[in-house]
Design a protein around this motif. Structure first.
Motif: not given
Length: 167
Positions: A149-156
């Protein structure tokens, strides 16, 4: 809250204090404030979900508490599994910028999980408790989900910014 026979029997089975805490947390997270003139309520979960990156992780942590308490009450693996699916849906879709924020206002995972817990505790019949290993695996899995959940928005967001800069 109705005073049905099942609810009274749940309260009498020694679950009262834990159920009260879970009910309060569920209400705060999913429908603490009723929108004036409607039957619609909103809670803290969709509001903290608006906080970039960390908001969805906080929501997951609060939702995990309900599952941990349910496991301590002896809820079966099957019921815990359904509860986990509810918060995974909430967390993963909620992590999508904009769309996830709208979704959080409609999807009430904590209310659904409270209903699953109460239904399980009401049902007479064989109740097989979740074992300690399953509970540990559950906690590890939810921790890994928090990392995603921390990584997903950062990647998007990074992909969107790259597309805007290059496009």
């Amino acid at each position: 809250m109705s005073n049905s026979h099942h609810e009274i029997s749940i309260e009498a089975d020694g679950y009262s204090a834990t159920l009260k805490r879970i009910r309060q947390i569920s209400k705060v997270l999913d429908n603490a404030i009723t929108i004036p003139g409607t039957q619609v309520g909103i809670g803290l979960d969709p509001i903290i979900g608006l906080i970039p990156v960390g908001g969805d992780v906080l929501g997951l942590i609060f939702s995990t508490y309900i599952i941990i308490e349910s496991a301590r009450l002896g809820v079966s693996r099957a019921t815990l599994g359904r509860m986990i699916v509810n918060i995974i849906i909430d967390a993963l879709v909620g992590a999508i910028p904009m769309l996830g924020d709208l979704f959080d206002f409609a999807w009430r995972a904590n209310n659904y999980n409270l209903n699953l817990l109460e239904d399980y505790l009401k049902s007479p019949g064989e109740k097989k408790k979740a074992d300690q290993g399953f509970i540990i695996a559950l906690f590890v899995g939810l921790f890994l989900l928090a990392i995603v959940l921390v990584a997903l928005p950062v990647i998007i967001i990074k992909m969107l910014l790259t597309a805007l800069i290059n496009g």
